[in-house]
Design a protein around this motif. Structure first.
Motif: not given
Ligand code: HEM
Length: 955
Positions: A240-248, A329-334, A780-784
């Motif tokens: 569901r979340h890929g590896n995208r979540l953490s506390l901060l 901050k998120l730049v190009n999903n990074v 929050y970004g996007q993903h394939v």
């Protein structure tokens, strides 16, 4: 099948069909004729709806097939016409589009009858809501204390939802009442332990002494496997979340500043929420206002949460400190580090630190097998509710021994709370200020005495003083009656001598103090249920629904609600009026006069027998406590304005005299504001001002910059708005989309889904929504997406297939990270809401379940709502909203003949100087100068006499 209704719809439809056809010209229908055509179509659909409902009103066996608030085409057409059809494809519940569920514009035009369609619409809405509530009770109860495996399986042949006693709810040997309730044998509360609400909340349930008491674990409303998504513990969560979540990550302070900050037209007049010197009325902090809800309502709900729950212990969290963002901050999903320029532009603070949330258990939860499925026995981590979970007014009276010491009683009459006169005002006085020997945190010095003193401002001071006065008003009336009829039976009974009549003169000051507490707690619950909530959710179905919650569902005056409920409950559970058989749901919902008083009217009632005293409660197989998800949806900080528009009763109430920053009344600074300006002026001030809408870009600036002297950090400041996001992550609240699926609501498939499908194209509102969607995408970004990854088992697609990472988009496309949106962000981003909803539908669904449970589970609102506990005067006081008979309101507001509301009566009784101001007020939470207009109008228009009110000048 109901042939009579079916035949009726068909006959009326046929006659309308004939009436709208012109047999001579055959010309296209006029406007009136097109309305008739719509009416005809709706009636024909009603016939189909009756058949559909045979299936639709069935409660499903599995969570995957839940109702989701979406109805068949025929049902939508029958109950709301073309308007209801228009929005069926959106994620939002359908009932908000039915006839009669909005203001006058929700009534059909050109129809032969407006009344019947409106009745169908409102009845249909109630039916949808009841269906949701019953499904929520069936699918969303997850207790953390160890009872869950029995709930899923069964115990000694008793089905999980029918279990009523749990070993986990026993008092521990360290509890001072351990022996009194039976020690290591069967534990049953008795004697003095059952007569009142105990300080720590034990013995509310006589057979489960520890239930709801302070220190018990928070429950969950979501499957344990979906809690703590950041830990990525199972494959569904990882998918569901890929590896995208953490506390901060995404960075909470960046979310706070980019998405939640109030946008200011003149920042120099706001000064980040700190206003201008001397409380100048020239100060200005812009905020988006709800026209039908006042600031008193904002403080009311903070006052309530201080009764229900707290993660903190005496105003502190765990000893360890943590970073709180302003880092990436998120730049190009990074995620990349913020530059100094970014930080300056955002105005966030990288050096803020906060104490971490307490965790009660973080060991592996253990598992069990049932029906071929492996379940977690509890959530991966648990947290304790340091408050009593009961609706027991513990914010006033305390919730443990320490907090009880903060509650001051009047030495001249120990039944009363201590109120002290202040200069210029003699009686009834104000709460005393904490003294040097009181058990308080240093930062509470100078505050007025209260059981729960944290996050105090002048609004809480107002409500605490008001209800302390109300406590004393009840005691005074009791004393008056006792003086007149000292030998009369007051109704009270002592379980130690159950047959002995207790006369008014026999009641001791300690007993009267506890009786007054019972009465005040019940008044508060009644205000919240029948006055605050119907104004929070200002429409006809909710007015009926909330009054039904209090006064009775299938009882007297049940009306439309009664029909809605009986259709569902009888069809699914059968009919039994035997309250003793509470496993039969019909009796739970229907016996006696309703939830309030449920089981209290049983013949042969015996105060010594738990069959009677405990017989009216129902926990539906899961011990009562609030779930973490409930705390999350009560993070309502946007309700609070930055500046209070202070008014003076003795001058012109229509004039704003000063603009006082809320933060200048924080903690002990509230006391001089309350005592020198006076409770009457504060009533006027809070009653007239509109509160903040729960939406994006509307969080108070002062809370983003709050100074907390207790913090051991370089800044001693905290962004409470960012902290709301962090705390939910610490407590493992699922992210927004899974949260909705878990509660049986329809998921979103992109950020665009947040936009109101009814907004006018190109309107400022729509442009603002588009901008918000762009910001969400950046943050929050996007993903394939990968269609091979299943992401949930809470729901399935309409064709029965599993929901996968692509959410219906083609495999391999770039999709929004909608799954990652924090719940506290998602519910603020819901632009589409039912009429008059100050909260979002996602928050509302959490309330439906938990607001019902805190009444169902509490014996003092069910089987012990009787004179034996409250006295006869106490019962009548709660039922009549004060001394003497019920007082009726003038006219029929929104079509309802109704009593003067309970809070209005309390205000009139205890702050009589507000009498003329309150005269035109129907609901004390509707801004006092607003003209309520016709049927659930939300217009911001002055009532007669308030035309010159400053708040109507610059809207
Ligand atoms: C008026 C001024 C207010 C101030 C200064 C204030 C301050 C705070 C602070 C500092 C916290 C963080 C506690 C922590 O987790 O360490 C907090 C939490 C919270 N606030 Fe407020 N708040 C205010 C108003 C409100 C209002 C109107 C509501 C409405 C319901 C509210 C609901 C909550 C809730 C639910 C929490 C979480 C409590 C918990 O986890 O136990 N607050 N508030």
């Amino acid at each position: 099948m109901k042939p009579s209704w079916f035949t009726f719809f068909m006959l009326v439809a046929a006659s309308l069909l004939n009436a709208q056809t012109d047999p001579i010209s055959g010309q296209s229908p006029s406007d009136g004729a097109s309305a008739k055509l719509e009416e005809t179509k709706a009636l024909l659909a009603c016939g189909q709806m009756v058949a559909d409902q045979l299936v639709a009103l069935k409660i499903p066996d599995t969570r995957g097939l839940r109702f989701q608030g979406k109805v068949s085409e025929a049902t939508a057409l029958c109950q709301g016409g073309a308007q209801a059809l228009q929005f069926r494809g959106t994620p939002w519940v359908d009932w908000g589009n039915y006839w009669g569920t909005g203001d006058m514009s929700s009534l059909p035009t050109g129809f032969i009858s407006k009344k019947l369609p409106a009745q169908r619409g409102v009845a249909g809405a109630l039916e949808d809501l009841e269906l949701q509530r019953i499904e929520l009770i069936k699918f969303n109860l997850f207790d953390n204390t160890g009872t869950f495996s029995e709930y899923v399986q069964c115990h000694n042949g008793v089905g999980g939802p029918s279990i009523k006693v749990w070993p986990e709810m026993r008092l521990q040997p360290s509890n001072p009442n351990y022996n009194a309730v039976g020690g290591d044998g069967d534990q049953v509360c008795k004697g003095d332990l059952i007569r009142w609400r105990t300080v720590t909340g034990t013995c509310n349930d006589i057979l489960n002494p520890a239930m709801g008491s302070s220190g018990m674990l928070f429950a969950r409303n979501v499957e344990f496997e979906t809690a703590f998504p950041d830990l990525g513990l199972d494959q569904l969560t990882r998918n569901r979340h890929g590896n995208r979540l953490s506390l901060l990550e995404p960075d909470p302070q960046v979310i706070s500043r980019r998405l939640l900050t109030r946008i200011q037209s003149s920042p120099d007049k706001c000064q980040a929420g700190y206003g201008l010197p001397n409380d100048s009325k020239d100060a200005n902090c812009d905020y988006q206002k709800a026209p039908f809800f006042n600031v008193l309502a904002a403080y009311w709900i903070q006052f309530m949460t201080h009764d229900w729950f707290s993660h903190l212990d005496e105003g502190h969290n765990a000893p360890e400190y943590m970073k709180v963002g302003c880092a990436t901050k998120l730049v190009n999903n990074v995620e990349v580090p913020l530059t100094p320029e970014d930080i300056a532009k955002l105005g966030c603070r990288p050096d803020d630190r906060m104490d971490k949330s307490y965790v009660a258990q973080d060991t592996p939860p253990g598992t069990f097998e049932s029906g071929g499925h492996t379940y977690l026995a509890r959530a991966p981590k648990t947290m304790a509710n340091t408050n009593t979970a009961w609706w027991d007014a513990s914010q006033l009276y305390g919730f443990d021994d320490t907090s009880r010491q903060r509650v001051k009683r009047d030495p001249a009459d120990m039944a009363k709370l201590l109120l002290v006169p202040v200069a210029g005002e003699q009686v009834p006085g104000y709460l005393p200020v904490f003294g040097p020997n009181d058990p308080i945190n240093p930062e509470w010095t100078g505050q007025e005495a209260a059981g729960f003193p944290d996050n105090w401002t002048v609004g809480l001071s107002f409500l605490h003083n008001l209800f302390a006065r109300e406590h004393n008003s009840f005691v005074a009336e009791f004393r008056r009656v006792a003086a007149q009829t000292p030998n009369a039976d007051c109704g009270l009974r002592d379980p130690a001598h159950p047959k002995k009549v207790i006369r008014y003169k026999d009641v001791t000051p300690d007993e009267l103090f506890e009786i007054a507490r019972l009465v005040v707690a019940a008044e508060i619950a009644k205000i919240h249920t029948t006055e605050w909530t119907p104004q929070l959710l200002y429409n006809e179905p909710l007015y009926l629904g909330m009054n039904g919650n209090w006064n009775g569902l299938l009882g007297e005056n049940g009306g439309l609600l009664s029909k809605a409920l009986s259709d569902i409950v009888v069809r699914n559970f059968g009919r039994s009026k035997d309250v003793a058989k509470t496993t039969t749901w019909y009796s739970v919902f229907a016996s006696g006069p309703g939830i309030f008083g449920l089981g209290s009217k049983v013949p042969g009632y015996d105060i010594t027998n738990p069959k009677y005293t405990n017989g009216g409660v129902n926990h539906f197989g899961s011990p009562f406590n609030f779930p973490e998800e409930f705390v999350s949806v009560y993070r309502l900080h946007p309700l609070v304005p930055d500046l209070l528009e202070y008014r003076d009763l003795k001058a012109d109430p229509n004039k704003i005299v000063k603009r006082i920053p809320v933060v200048e009344t924080f903690q002990g600074k509230a006391t001089p504001f309350m005592q020198t300006m006076g409770i009457g002026n504060w009533g006027l001030t809070l009653g007239r001002q509109r509160l903040g809408l729960l939406t994006l870009h509307n969080s108070p600036m002062f809370l983003q910059n709050l100074k907390l002297s207790r913090l051991d950090s370089p800044t001693q400041q905290i962004d409470v708005v960012a902290l709301d996001i962090i705390r939910d992550r610490e407590h493992g609240v699922p992210r927004f989309n899974e949260f909705r699926r878990q509660y049986g609501l329809r998921q979103m498939t992109s950020f665009d889904d947040f936009m109101d499908p009814g907004a006018t194209p190109g309107s400022p509102a729509q442009l603002e929504e588009q901008e918000a969607v762009r910001t969400l995408r950046e943050l929050y970004g996007q993903h394939v997406c990968d269609a091979s990854k299943v992401i949930t088992d809470a729901q399935v697609n309409e064709d029965g297939s599993p929901i996968n990472d692509c959410l219906g988009h083609p495999d391999g496309t770039l999709i929004d990270n909608i799954e990652d949106v924090d719940t506290a962000v998602g519910y603020l981003a819901e632009y589409r809401r039912p009429h008059g909803f100050a909260i979002s539908e996602t928050q509302f669904v959490v309330f439906i379940l938990n607001a019902s449970r805190r009444l169902f589970s509490d014996r003092f609102f069910t089987s012990c709502f009787r004179p034996e506990f409250y006295t006869t005067l106490g019962i009548n006081w709660v039922n009549h909203n004060g001394p003497g008979p019920v007082v009726m309101e003038k006219g029929a507001p929104n079509g309802h003949v109704q009593p003067v509301s309970p809070l209005k009566r309390i205000l009139l009784r205890n702050i009589p100087e507000l009498a003329s101001e309150l005269e035109p007020v129907i609901n004390a939470f509707d801004p006092w100068a607003r003209d309520r207009g016709q049927y659930y109008s939300l217009a911001w228009k002055p009532r007669p006499g308030a035309e010159s009110d400053d708040s109507f000048a610059n809207q």
